[in-house]
Design an enzyme around this catalytic site. Structure first.
Site, PDB file in Angstrom:
ATOM      1  N   ASP A 100      -0.166   5.043   0.916  1.00  0.00           N
ATOM      2  CA  ASP A 100      -0.468   6.013   1.976  1.00  0.00           C
ATOM      3  C   ASP A 100      -0.421   5.342   3.351  1.00  0.00           C
ATOM      4  O   ASP A 100      -1.184   4.414   3.606  1.00  0.00           O
ATOM      5  CB  ASP A 100      -1.867   6.615   1.771  1.00  0.00           C
ATOM      6  CG  ASP A 100      -1.957   7.425   0.476  1.00  0.00           C
ATOM      7  OD1 ASP A 100      -0.907   7.818  -0.040  1.00  0.00           O
ATOM      8  OD2 ASP A 100      -3.080   7.663   0.009  1.00  0.00           O
ATOM      9  N   ASP A 123      -1.687  -0.337   6.097  1.00  0.00           N
ATOM     10  CA  ASP A 123      -1.856   0.346   7.388  1.00  0.00           C
ATOM     11  C   ASP A 123      -3.331   0.506   7.761  1.00  0.00           C
ATOM     12  O   ASP A 123      -3.633   0.932   8.873  1.00  0.00           O
ATOM     13  CB  ASP A 123      -1.234   1.750   7.347  1.00  0.00           C
ATOM     14  CG  ASP A 123      -2.003   2.681   6.423  1.00  0.00           C
ATOM     15  OD1 ASP A 123      -2.331   2.253   5.297  1.00  0.00           O
ATOM     16  OD2 ASP A 123      -2.296   3.819   6.829  1.00  0.00           O
ATOM     17  N   ARG A 132     -11.990   8.102  -2.759  1.00  0.00           N
ATOM     18  CA  ARG A 132     -12.388   9.492  -2.496  1.00  0.00           C
ATOM     19  C   ARG A 132     -13.882   9.639  -2.267  1.00  0.00           C
ATOM     20  O   ARG A 132     -14.343  10.188  -1.275  1.00  0.00           O
ATOM     21  CB  ARG A 132     -11.923  10.375  -3.659  1.00  0.00           C
ATOM     22  CG  ARG A 132     -11.790  11.824  -3.290  1.00  0.00           C
ATOM     23  CD  ARG A 132     -11.268  12.632  -4.474  1.00  0.00           C
ATOM     24  NE  ARG A 132     -10.014  12.116  -4.974  1.00  0.00           N
ATOM     25  CZ  ARG A 132      -9.527  12.344  -6.195  1.00  0.00           C
ATOM     26  NH1 ARG A 132     -10.215  13.086  -7.040  1.00  0.00           N
ATOM     27  NH2 ARG A 132      -8.376  11.823  -6.583  1.00  0.00           N
ATOM     28  N   ASP A 156       0.880  -1.162   0.000  1.00  0.00           N
ATOM     29  CA  ASP A 156       0.000   0.000   0.000  1.00  0.00           C
ATOM     30  C   ASP A 156       0.928   1.224   0.000  1.00  0.00           C
ATOM     31  O   ASP A 156       2.113   1.109   0.332  1.00  0.00           O
ATOM     32  CB  ASP A 156      -0.870  -0.050   1.266  1.00  0.00           C
ATOM     33  CG  ASP A 156      -1.670   1.222   1.473  1.00  0.00           C
ATOM     34  OD1 ASP A 156      -2.229   1.738   0.488  1.00  0.00           O
ATOM     35  OD2 ASP A 156      -1.736   1.696   2.628  1.00  0.00           O
ATOM     36  N   GLY A 192      -7.712   4.064   3.316  1.00  0.00           N
ATOM     37  CA  GLY A 192      -7.792   3.020   2.298  1.00  0.00           C
ATOM     38  C   GLY A 192      -9.086   3.054   1.494  1.00  0.00           C
ATOM     39  O   GLY A 192      -9.229   2.337   0.515  1.00  0.00           O
ATOM     40  N   SER A 201      -5.417   5.463  -4.355  1.00  0.00           N
ATOM     41  CA  SER A 201      -5.285   6.900  -4.593  1.00  0.00           C
ATOM     42  C   SER A 201      -5.003   7.208  -6.057  1.00  0.00           C
ATOM     43  O   SER A 201      -4.043   6.705  -6.639  1.00  0.00           O
ATOM     44  CB  SER A 201      -4.164   7.487  -3.737  1.00  0.00           C
ATOM     45  OG  SER A 201      -3.979   8.842  -4.105  1.00  0.00           O
ATOM     46  N   ARG A 202      -5.812   8.093  -6.619  1.00  0.00           N
ATOM     47  CA  ARG A 202      -5.601   8.536  -7.999  1.00  0.00           C
ATOM     48  C   ARG A 202      -4.412   9.489  -8.080  1.00  0.00           C
ATOM     49  O   ARG A 202      -4.027   9.906  -9.164  1.00  0.00           O
ATOM     50  CB  ARG A 202      -6.877   9.180  -8.534  1.00  0.00           C
ATOM     51  CG  ARG A 202      -7.949   8.125  -8.769  1.00  0.00           C
ATOM     52  CD  ARG A 202      -9.328   8.716  -8.966  1.00  0.00           C
ATOM     53  NE  ARG A 202     -10.311   7.645  -9.028  1.00  0.00           N
ATOM     54  CZ  ARG A 202     -11.077   7.385 -10.077  1.00  0.00           C
ATOM     55  NH1 ARG A 202     -11.003   8.131 -11.162  1.00  0.00           N
ATOM     56  NH2 ARG A 202     -11.935   6.390 -10.052  1.00  0.00           N
ATOM     57  N   ASN A 203      -3.871   9.847  -6.927  1.00  0.00           N
ATOM     58  CA  ASN A 203      -2.675  10.691  -6.892  1.00  0.00           C
ATOM     59  C   ASN A 203      -1.406   9.867  -6.697  1.00  0.00           C
ATOM     60  O   ASN A 203      -0.321  10.433  -6.518  1.00  0.00           O
ATOM     61  CB  ASN A 203      -2.796  11.713  -5.756  1.00  0.00           C
ATOM     62  CG  ASN A 203      -3.927  12.716  -5.998  1.00  0.00           C
ATOM     63  OD1 ASN A 203      -3.859  13.508  -6.927  1.00  0.00           O
ATOM     64  ND2 ASN A 203      -4.967  12.651  -5.184  1.00  0.00           N
TER      65      ASN A 203
HETATM   66  P1  B16 Z   1      -7.236  10.037  -3.678  1.00  0.00           P
HETATM   67  P2  B16 Z   1      -4.050   3.969  -0.184  1.00  0.00           P
HETATM   68  C1  B16 Z   1      -5.989   5.806  -0.146  1.00  0.00           C
HETATM   69  O1  B16 Z   1      -4.709   5.412  -0.477  1.00  0.00           O
HETATM   70  C2  B16 Z   1      -6.017   6.547   1.168  1.00  0.00           C
HETATM   71  O2  B16 Z   1      -5.681   5.683   2.228  1.00  0.00           O
HETATM   72  C3  B16 Z   1      -7.391   7.089   1.399  1.00  0.00           C
HETATM   73  O3  B16 Z   1      -7.440   7.790   2.599  1.00  0.00           O
HETATM   74  C4  B16 Z   1      -7.782   7.984   0.232  1.00  0.00           C
HETATM   75  O4  B16 Z   1      -9.097   8.472   0.373  1.00  0.00           O
HETATM   76  C5  B16 Z   1      -7.687   7.162  -1.071  1.00  0.00           C
HETATM   77  O5  B16 Z   1      -6.380   6.686  -1.206  1.00  0.00           O
HETATM   78  C6  B16 Z   1      -8.054   7.968  -2.305  1.00  0.00           C
HETATM   79  O6  B16 Z   1      -7.075   8.916  -2.548  1.00  0.00           O
HETATM   80  O7  B16 Z   1      -8.269  10.985  -3.202  1.00  0.00           O
HETATM   81  O8  B16 Z   1      -5.835  10.607  -3.745  1.00  0.00           O
HETATM   82  O9  B16 Z   1      -7.615   9.325  -4.957  1.00  0.00           O
HETATM   83  O10 B16 Z   1      -4.025   3.824   1.308  1.00  0.00           O
HETATM   84  O11 B16 Z   1      -4.881   2.947  -0.915  1.00  0.00           O
HETATM   85  O12 B16 Z   1      -2.666   4.146  -0.774  1.00  0.00           O
HETATM   86 MG    MG Z   2      -2.909   3.204   3.392  1.00  0.00          MG
END
Ligand code: B16
Ligand code: MG
Length: 214
Positions: free
Chosen positions: A11, A170, A49, A9, A46, A116-118
């Protein structure tokens, strides 16, 4: 278990963008009158959005049109992108690079399963994109964690059967996703929170790939 791949993972495991997500969601939640703290934030980790926004709205017993929800989610994302804009390799969590390198050095495949799309932007800022054999593009995933889709997709693209994969997470939803995919789950964080994990470590400095190869 014959281990052939490790799927990370992002984040909260490799870097602390989890904290930036927390700050951006807290700002938005308070703006619409929903109390927001670290305990409630655990439920969002996790979760993608729109799923996260829906949980916040449900918590505040609020309902918005689809259009309003897209606007709120976009606002949160713009704030989040401002917060992550200054990230550098100094934002890697302790043990992250060593863990990634040790898996590859052991001859195993390395995957990334972030909803995360980022994620691609964050990996570039951290300078670790080339340490992965496969990175799931979150925009291709239909069902977020705790659904197993993202971990199964990573395993499939790595060419490894799920039972030969180890996932590292996490988040409660993330550990559930790994277990639902039929993989071995290593949790990073608090053993009481991540009770579904097969093993929990405090951070990646405690990750020892050799222990899984014997
Ligand atoms: P984004 P992971 C997740 O990343 C985050 O844990 C979660 O809090 C967030 O809302 C999600 O990505 C979407 O992220 O808004 O950047 O697309 O833990 O899967 O790496
Ligand atoms: Mg995470």
């Amino acid at each position: 278990m014959k281990l052939e791949a490790v799927i990370f993972d992002l984040d909260g495991v490799i870097t602390d963008t989890a904290h930036y997500h927390f700050l951006a969601w807290k700002h938005l939640a308070e703006q619409i009158g929903v109390p927001f703290d670290e305990v409630f934030n655990e439920k969002l980790k996790g979760v993608d959005r729109m799923g996260s926004l829906n949980l916040i709205l449900a918590q505040g017993d609020l309902s918005f049109s689809e259009e309003e929800k897209v606007a709120l989610a976009t606002q949160k994302n713009m704030h989040y992108q401002e917060l992550i804009a200054g990230m550098t390799p100094a934002d890697l969590l302790p043990g992250a690079v060593q863990a990634l390198d040790s898996v590859r050095a052991a001859g195993l495949k390395v995957g990334l399963a972030s909803v995360s799309r980022n994620a691609f932007t964050v990996l570039e800022s951290l300078g670790i994109t080339d340490k992965f054999d496969y990175i799931v593009d979150a925009s291709t995933i239909q069902r977020g964690k705790p659904d197993p889709e993202i971990f199964l997709k990573a395993a499939h693209e790595l060419g490894v059967a799920p039972e030969h994969c180890l996932g590292i997470e996490d988040a409660v939803a993330g550990v559930a996703s790994i277990k639902a995919a039929g993989m071995y789950a290593v949790g990073v964080g608090d053993p009481e929170v991540l009770s579904q994990a097969d093993q929990v470590i405090p951070d990646l400095t405690a990750f020892n790939i050799q222990a899984f190869l014997q």
